[in-house]
Design a protein around this motif. Structure first.
Motif, PDB file in Angstrom:
ATOM      1  N   LEU A 190      -4.811  11.260  17.728  1.00 17.92           N
ATOM      2  CA  LEU A 190      -4.300  12.616  17.966  1.00 17.92           C
ATOM      3  C   LEU A 190      -2.797  12.658  17.684  1.00 17.92           C
ATOM      4  N   LEU A 191      -2.072  11.684  18.249  1.00 15.28           N
ATOM      5  CA  LEU A 191      -0.632  11.609  18.006  1.00 15.28           C
ATOM      6  C   LEU A 191      -0.351  11.358  16.527  1.00 15.28           C
ATOM      7  N   GLY A 192      -1.154  10.484  15.910  1.00 16.47           N
ATOM      8  CA  GLY A 192      -0.960  10.154  14.505  1.00 16.47           C
ATOM      9  C   GLY A 192      -1.146  11.358  13.594  1.00 16.47           C
ATOM     10  N   LEU A 193      -2.188  12.149  13.835  1.00 12.67           N
ATOM     11  CA  LEU A 193      -2.440  13.335  13.010  1.00 12.67           C
ATOM     12  C   LEU A 193      -1.336  14.380  13.196  1.00 12.67           C
ATOM     13  N   TYR A 194      -0.870  14.532  14.432  1.00 15.11           N
ATOM     14  CA  TYR A 194       0.229  15.474  14.690  1.00 15.11           C
ATOM     15  C   TYR A 194       1.491  15.047  13.938  1.00 15.11           C
TER      16      TYR A 194
ATOM     17  N   TRP B  61     -17.218   0.868  -1.568  1.00 14.84           N
ATOM     18  CA  TRP B  61     -18.109   2.024  -1.481  1.00 14.84           C
ATOM     19  C   TRP B  61     -18.207   2.585  -0.068  1.00 14.84           C
ATOM     20  N   ILE B  62     -18.098   1.721   0.936  1.00 14.15           N
ATOM     21  CA  ILE B  62     -18.089   2.229   2.322  1.00 14.15           C
ATOM     22  C   ILE B  62     -16.825   3.052   2.558  1.00 14.15           C
ATOM     23  N   ASN B  63     -15.676   2.532   2.101  1.00 13.95           N
ATOM     24  CA  ASN B  63     -14.421   3.272   2.250  1.00 13.95           C
ATOM     25  C   ASN B  63     -14.462   4.587   1.472  1.00 13.95           C
ATOM     26  N   TYR B  64     -15.013   4.528   0.266  1.00 15.02           N
ATOM     27  CA  TYR B  64     -15.108   5.747  -0.545  1.00 15.02           C
ATOM     28  C   TYR B  64     -16.015   6.777   0.129  1.00 15.02           C
ATOM     29  N   GLY B  65     -17.177   6.314   0.614  1.00 10.47           N
ATOM     30  CA  GLY B  65     -18.104   7.223   1.292  1.00 10.47           C
ATOM     31  C   GLY B  65     -17.499   7.839   2.538  1.00 10.47           C
ATOM     32  N   THR B  66     -16.731   7.045   3.277  1.00 11.31           N
ATOM     33  CA  THR B  66     -16.083   7.554   4.492  1.00 11.31           C
ATOM     34  C   THR B  66     -15.065   8.632   4.150  1.00 11.31           C
ATOM     35  N   TRP B  67     -14.230   8.346   3.142  1.00 11.56           N
ATOM     36  CA  TRP B  67     -13.226   9.333   2.746  1.00 11.56           C
ATOM     37  C   TRP B  67     -13.860  10.570   2.114  1.00 11.56           C
ATOM     38  N   LEU B  68     -15.019  10.403   1.501  1.00 14.58           N
ATOM     39  CA  LEU B  68     -15.721  11.541   0.903  1.00 14.58           C
ATOM     40  C   LEU B  68     -16.196  12.525   1.976  1.00 14.58           C
ATOM     41  N   ILE B  69     -16.381  12.008   3.183  1.00 19.02           N
ATOM     42  CA  ILE B  69     -16.738  12.878   4.317  1.00 19.02           C
ATOM     43  C   ILE B  69     -15.484  13.471   4.945  1.00 19.02           C
ATOM     44  N   ILE B  70     -14.453  12.635   5.120  1.00 16.33           N
ATOM     45  CA  ILE B  70     -13.269  13.036   5.885  1.00 16.33           C
ATOM     46  C   ILE B  70     -12.347  13.969   5.092  1.00 16.33           C
TER      47      ILE B  70
ATOM     48  N   ARG C 241      -3.409  17.042  -4.116  1.00 19.85           N
ATOM     49  CA  ARG C 241      -2.419  16.115  -4.661  1.00 19.85           C
ATOM     50  C   ARG C 241      -1.557  15.474  -3.572  1.00 19.85           C
ATOM     51  N   SER C 242      -1.564  16.049  -2.380  1.00 24.47           N
ATOM     52  CA  SER C 242      -0.779  15.488  -1.275  1.00 24.47           C
ATOM     53  C   SER C 242      -1.499  14.341  -0.569  1.00 24.47           C
ATOM     54  N   LEU C 243      -2.738  14.050  -0.960  1.00 19.24           N
ATOM     55  CA  LEU C 243      -3.522  13.019  -0.259  1.00 19.24           C
ATOM     56  C   LEU C 243      -2.834  11.649  -0.235  1.00 19.24           C
ATOM     57  N   PRO C 244      -2.270  11.163  -1.358  1.00 22.27           N
ATOM     58  CA  PRO C 244      -1.580   9.865  -1.267  1.00 22.27           C
ATOM     59  C   PRO C 244      -0.448   9.861  -0.241  1.00 22.27           C
ATOM     60  N   LEU C 245       0.250  10.988  -0.106  1.00 25.71           N
ATOM     61  CA  LEU C 245       1.310  11.087   0.906  1.00 25.71           C
ATOM     62  C   LEU C 245       0.705  10.989   2.302  1.00 25.71           C
ATOM     63  N   PHE C 246      -0.399  11.692   2.524  1.00 25.78           N
ATOM     64  CA  PHE C 246      -1.083  11.641   3.821  1.00 25.78           C
ATOM     65  C   PHE C 246      -1.528  10.211   4.144  1.00 25.78           C
ATOM     66  N   LEU C 247      -2.132   9.525   3.168  1.00 27.47           N
ATOM     67  CA  LEU C 247      -2.611   8.159   3.384  1.00 27.47           C
ATOM     68  C   LEU C 247      -1.456   7.196   3.622  1.00 27.47           C
ATOM     69  N   MET C 248      -0.346   7.399   2.915  1.00 24.68           N
ATOM     70  CA  MET C 248       0.826   6.557   3.098  1.00 24.68           C
ATOM     71  C   MET C 248       1.398   6.719   4.511  1.00 24.68           C
ATOM     72  N   ILE C 249       1.465   7.941   4.981  1.00 28.39           N
ATOM     73  CA  ILE C 249       2.009   8.209   6.320  1.00 28.39           C
ATOM     74  C   ILE C 249       1.096   7.628   7.396  1.00 28.39           C
ATOM     75  N   ILE C 250      -0.223   7.833   7.245  1.00 27.62           N
ATOM     76  CA  ILE C 250      -1.176   7.292   8.224  1.00 27.62           C
ATOM     77  C   ILE C 250      -1.088   5.768   8.273  1.00 27.62           C
ATOM     78  N   SER C 251      -1.005   5.133   7.103  1.00 25.52           N
ATOM     79  CA  SER C 251      -0.893   3.674   7.044  1.00 25.52           C
ATOM     80  C   SER C 251       0.380   3.201   7.727  1.00 25.52           C
TER      81      SER C 251
ATOM     82  N   GLU D 135       0.840  -1.206   0.000  1.00 19.48           N
ATOM     83  CA  GLU D 135       0.000   0.000   0.000  1.00 19.48           C
ATOM     84  C   GLU D 135       0.871   1.249   0.000  1.00 19.48           C
ATOM     85  N   TRP D 136       1.937   1.240   0.802  1.00 25.99           N
ATOM     86  CA  TRP D 136       2.856   2.391   0.822  1.00 25.99           C
ATOM     87  C   TRP D 136       3.516   2.564  -0.539  1.00 25.99           C
ATOM     88  N   LEU D 137       3.945   1.449  -1.116  1.00 22.96           N
ATOM     89  CA  LEU D 137       4.595   1.499  -2.428  1.00 22.96           C
ATOM     90  C   LEU D 137       3.636   2.051  -3.480  1.00 22.96           C
ATOM     91  N   PHE D 138       2.385   1.634  -3.418  1.00 20.24           N
ATOM     92  CA  PHE D 138       1.386   2.119  -4.378  1.00 20.24           C
ATOM     93  C   PHE D 138       1.235   3.634  -4.292  1.00 20.24           C
TER      94      PHE D 138
END
Length: 424
Positions: free
Chosen positions: A299-303, A152-161, A329-339, A73-76
């Protein structure tokens, strides 16, 4: 530079994969320590030779898939950034609609689609593996239906967040803190919604059909001062041969759930032990402690995500095609870091979970005082899921949120010995 970064990333992933292949198939020793051989925790005492071989084979391959999936997932996400796909998704979104919210939704559907396609082979291999070893009984159309529901659940969740996060990024440098504050009611709402809206999308839930067994369970719940009116069962036999029971939801929507495979394969005494285990989670408020722990870690993760994103964009923003953090365009970087942060935190979260599960085992055996039923229930769970009794250390650290069967059964054997001495 871009080509070198891509080659290094792929090479690092290959080396990582080869390490875990070597570790799981050649280095890790899953044999029981001498003192446990011949005990009730020894799989040789309750599995035949073929089952022992299959459990080792299945566990090794499944564990390898686990260790390959998250870094893939990180590589992707890294490749999506490095080769300009994220920039292309934004350009396609802007050329399709002039409204910002719709542009975000279109960007997300492209990113979600590419992520799904990229990870589909590993998901299918996992499904095919469970079918080959007769863990899964699910047909391909049924599996694909669940996959699409997940999508679709994941997409809907991210569409809110996602729109909220990027709006906050534009408004404040402390976006991570405000995002965390908003995540509290959102998390609680999703937990409340889970049993009555999300779970029924996958399976049918209904009150336990065996009313005699339900009466026994509710009597036990009453002794534990649990205001339960129903125990729910779910039709999982059409999807799997493995067994499970769990507590889900919060407040008035909290439910104790039994898979019908558990009801079909275990005796009433064994089920009562499992139910006593689940009741402990309610009595000791493990669900609420879990939510509190998740919120603190988020909280720690977002910081940390905020700090790491600033550092990465400052150093490699040009190569990653990210002009600034606030750009979608930075969203994949954000998702990679969170993962990555979630994976890094998993040894700690698993340790806490194993502690709670161990307490639940202790609670259950002291409530039921039936070590034979408890031990045989764990033996049957091991058999149905082809689980390793004594998993390798790294598997236990990163993957196991329950104690190993060796730990669980040996604890029950110790109780059984003490119980016999007390009777004498």
């Amino acid at each position: 530079m871009v080509r070198k970064m891509g080659i290094y990333a792929v090479l690092a992933y290959v080396i990582y994969g080869l390490f875990f292949y070597w570790y799981l198939f050649y280095f890790a020793d899953t044999k029981l320590p001498f003192e446990y051989q011949g005990s009730k925790a020894d799989p040789a005492t309750f599995l035949n030779g073929r089952e022992l071989m299959l459990s080792e084979e299945y566990s090794k391959i499944r564990n390898l898939l686990f260790f390959l999936s998250t870094p893939f997932e990180w590589l992707f996400y890294f490749v999506i950034l490095l080769f300009g796909f994220s920039r292309a998704f934004k350009r396609w979104a802007e050329s399709t609609s002039k409204y910002k919210l719709l542009q975000t939704a279109i960007y997300l559907i492209w990113l979600s689609f590419f992520a799904y396609v990229a990870t589909f082979p590993l998901s299918y291999i996992s499904y095919s593996l469970s079918k080959t070893y007769h863990i899964s009984t699910q047909t391909f159309p049924s599996w694909m239906k669940d996959e699409l529901i997940d999508f679709w659940i994941n997409y809907g969740t991210w569409l809110i967040i996602v729109p909220v996060i990027y709006w906050l990024m534009k408004k404040s440098k402390r976006w991570w803190f405000y995002a965390w504050l908003l995540s509290i009611p959102f998390t609680l709402f999703m937990m409340f919604l889970q049993p009555v809206v999300i779970d029924p999308l996958y399976n049918d839930f209904y009150p336990l059909k065996n009313k005699e067994l339900e009466t026994k369970i509710l009597t036990m719940a009453d002794k534990a001062h649990i205001p339960a009116k129903h125990v729910f069962e779910v039709n999982m036999a059409e999807k799997t041969n493995s067994m499970n029971a769990y507590v889900t939801g919060i407040g008035s929507n909290a439910r104790i759930v039994l898979w019908d495979t558990t009801l079909n394969q275990l005796s009433d005494r064994q089920i009562l032990f499992i139910m006593a285990h689940e009741m402990c989670h309610y009595v000791e408020k493990h669900i609420y402690f879990g939510i509190a722990g998740y919120l603190l870690l988020s909280l720690l993760g977002l910081y940390l995500a905020n700090r790491i994103m600033d550092w990465a964009i400052k150093r490699w923003g040009t190569e990653l095609k990210i002009p600034e953090k606030r750009d979608i365009r930075s969203l994949p970087l954000f998702l990679m870091i969170i993962s990555f942060l979630m994976f890094a935190a998993s040894p700690f979260t698993n340790l806490i979970s194993r502690y709670e599960e161990s307490r639940a085992d202790n609670y259950a055996i002291h409530m039921t005082k039936d070590p034979e039923a408890a031990i045989t229930s764990f033996q049957e769970l091991t058999k149905s899921g082809l689980s390793q009794v004594n998993p390798p250390l790294l598997v236990k650290i990163f993957r196991y949120d329950h104690p190993s069967m060796l730990d669980r059964i040996s604890m029950l054997e110790e109780y059984e010995i003490k119980h016999r001495k007390q009777i004498k």
